[in-house]
Design a protein around this motif. Structure first.
Motif, short mmCIF file in Angstrom:
data_model
loop_
_atom_site.label_atom_id
_atom_site.label_comp_id
_atom_site.label_asym_id
_atom_site.label_seq_id
_atom_site.Cartn_x
_atom_site.Cartn_y
_atom_site.Cartn_z
N SER A 119 0.63 -1.39 0.05
CA SER A 119 -0.17 -0.48 0.06
C SER A 119 0.91 1.07 -0.33
O SER A 119 0.86 2.11 -0.69
CB SER A 119 -0.90 -0.05 1.70
OG SER A 119 -1.66 1.43 1.16
N THR A 120 1.86 1.10 0.75
CA THR A 120 2.96 2.37 0.97
C THR A 120 3.53 2.35 -0.20
O THR A 120 3.61 3.83 -1.05
CB THR A 120 3.55 2.11 1.58
OG1 THR A 120 3.03 1.86 3.43
CG2 THR A 120 4.36 3.87 2.52
N VAL A 145 11.88 4.80 -4.34
CA VAL A 145 12.20 5.32 -2.85
C VAL A 145 12.22 4.03 -2.39
O VAL A 145 11.00 3.41 -2.63
CB VAL A 145 11.45 6.87 -3.13
CG1 VAL A 145 11.91 6.66 -1.47
CG2 VAL A 145 11.66 7.34 -3.69
N LYS A 146 12.60 4.25 -1.22
CA LYS A 146 12.88 2.43 -0.81
C LYS A 146 12.38 3.24 0.45
O LYS A 146 12.36 4.23 0.87
CB LYS A 146 14.72 2.16 -0.20
CG LYS A 146 15.52 1.83 -1.24
CD LYS A 146 14.63 0.92 -2.17
CE LYS A 146 15.47 0.56 -3.58
NZ LYS A 146 15.57 1.06 -4.54
N ILE A 147 11.28 2.37 1.26
CA ILE A 147 10.90 2.87 2.65
C ILE A 147 10.63 2.12 3.66
O ILE A 147 10.80 2.18 4.53
CB ILE A 147 9.20 2.30 2.02
CG1 ILE A 147 8.72 1.06 1.90
CG2 ILE A 147 8.99 3.56 0.73
CD1 ILE A 147 7.10 1.20 1.49
N ASP A 148 11.93 -0.13 3.56
CA ASP A 148 12.16 -0.46 4.04
C ASP A 148 13.04 -1.43 3.64
O ASP A 148 13.26 -1.36 2.47
CB ASP A 148 10.95 -0.62 5.00
CG ASP A 148 9.70 -2.51 3.98
OD1 ASP A 148 10.44 -2.27 3.39
OD2 ASP A 148 8.84 -1.92 4.40
N LYS A 149 12.78 -2.43 4.67
CA LYS A 149 14.00 -3.36 3.80
C LYS A 149 13.84 -4.63 3.01
O LYS A 149 14.20 -4.55 1.94
CB LYS A 149 14.80 -4.60 5.03
CG LYS A 149 15.80 -4.70 5.18
CD LYS A 149 16.44 -5.84 7.04
CE LYS A 149 15.77 -6.63 6.90
NZ LYS A 149 16.19 -7.00 8.21
N TRP A 150 12.06 -4.08 2.98
CA TRP A 150 12.16 -4.49 1.31
C TRP A 150 12.05 -3.98 0.05
O TRP A 150 11.10 -4.90 -0.38
CB TRP A 150 10.55 -5.26 1.92
CG TRP A 150 10.12 -6.33 3.12
CD1 TRP A 150 10.68 -7.16 3.89
CD2 TRP A 150 9.01 -6.52 3.39
NE1 TRP A 150 10.38 -8.11 4.67
CE2 TRP A 150 8.86 -7.65 4.95
CE3 TRP A 150 6.95 -6.30 3.98
CZ2 TRP A 150 7.75 -8.40 5.21
CZ3 TRP A 150 6.03 -6.58 4.60
CH2 TRP A 150 6.73 -7.61 5.37
N ASN A 151 12.27 -3.22 0.61
CA ASN A 151 12.95 -1.96 -0.98
C ASN A 151 11.42 -1.16 -1.19
O ASN A 151 10.12 -1.33 -0.31
CB ASN A 151 12.16 -3.15 -1.84
CG ASN A 151 14.25 -2.90 -2.58
OD1 ASN A 151 14.47 -2.44 -2.45
ND2 ASN A 151 14.36 -3.79 -2.21
N VAL B 8 6.51 1.06 6.89
CA VAL B 8 7.66 1.50 6.55
C VAL B 8 8.18 0.86 7.66
O VAL B 8 8.79 0.67 8.54
CB VAL B 8 7.91 3.28 6.42
CG1 VAL B 8 6.79 4.22 5.42
CG2 VAL B 8 6.69 4.48 8.30
N GLY B 9 9.67 1.37 7.21
CA GLY B 9 10.41 1.25 8.20
C GLY B 9 11.57 1.63 8.33
O GLY B 9 11.95 2.52 7.58
N ILE B 10 12.25 2.44 9.60
CA ILE B 10 12.51 3.31 9.99
C ILE B 10 14.32 2.55 10.72
O ILE B 10 13.88 2.41 11.99
CB ILE B 10 12.13 4.70 11.44
CG1 ILE B 10 10.44 4.59 9.93
CG2 ILE B 10 13.09 6.25 11.34
CD1 ILE B 10 9.70 5.43 10.98
#
Lengths: 151, 151
Positions: A119-120, A145-151, B8-10
């Protein structure tokens, strides 16, 4: 069934936004540079993603509807298990100076953590689509743009 | 009932992400600079937004749960009609180098166009939260990334 929904307004014509959704070149400009296949109704398109130079998977979509300036629909026929069988629907309309994109990724079986991520990430890619059409430059994978370790 | 979900991952500690969600200063750093009120459980917080120098509305939240490093929950008690009665749930957990944020805005009555917009805009604000915690600088309203004419 649960759905991912998004909406962006793009300062451009219906035709230009439609082109970015309905052609291989358009899709490669905002989603993933590794886009292959046949974009007509009944055709199949392969979207493959990479990270750190290695392919990390992707999605195969059957194009189920194409109405110029109005609607694009895909059915996911291969990819991660929770994607297969879901549908992606792009609806376009004019509002003032904007072409409005109403996005629906429908038919998820459960509200999994992977669905939260997707979703994000769809929002990020919609902003890449907006940027491509408005400025000529999107941010498709592998430069997304990467949002977490899953990419 | 339909829900908006994000993840999200921070690259930061549970404590730092929690602080950005559970304090007035934190919230003002990524959501809207015009954040007022009392952030303890049972307290009420006002989030107001502006565009072109004029206030355009906002949300009033009752804080219904606060578990340090773990969970923040709000209930929307005033704002746009389709927001009132919905709940916002922030769940935190560690995964490798990341604090994972699982976001749920639950209890929407229908898949309205406004809900599509809010789904995309929440993703934008989650990236602002990530940026605030990782770099010290978020993009709260009025300097938030605009996605359409609705802001």
């Amino acid at each position: 069934m649960v759905n991912i929904l998004h909406r962006v307004g793009i300062k451009s014509s219906l035709g230009d936004v439609y082109k970015a959704l309905a052609t291989r070149e358009g899709l490669a400009g905002w989603w993933t540079t590794n886009t292959q296949g046949e974009g007509s109704v009944g055709g199949v398109m392969q979207f493959r993603f990479s990270a750190g130079g290695a392919e990390i998977g992707g999605f195969t979509m059957k194009v189920t509807a194409l109405e110029p300036g109005k609607n694009v629909r895909w059915q996911v026929i291969d990819g991660p298990e929770d994607w297969v069988g879901t549908t992606v629907n792009w609806e376009l309309k004019r509002e003032g100076d904007y072409t409005i994109v109403l996005f629906k990724h429908q038919g998820w079986k459960a509200e999994t953590e992977s669905m939260h991520h997707c979703s994000t990430k769809w929002a990020i890619f919609l902003m890449s689509l907006k940027s491509l059409v408005e400025t000529g430059k999107g941010e498709p994978n592998p430069d997304d743009v990467k949002i977490d370790k899953w990419n």
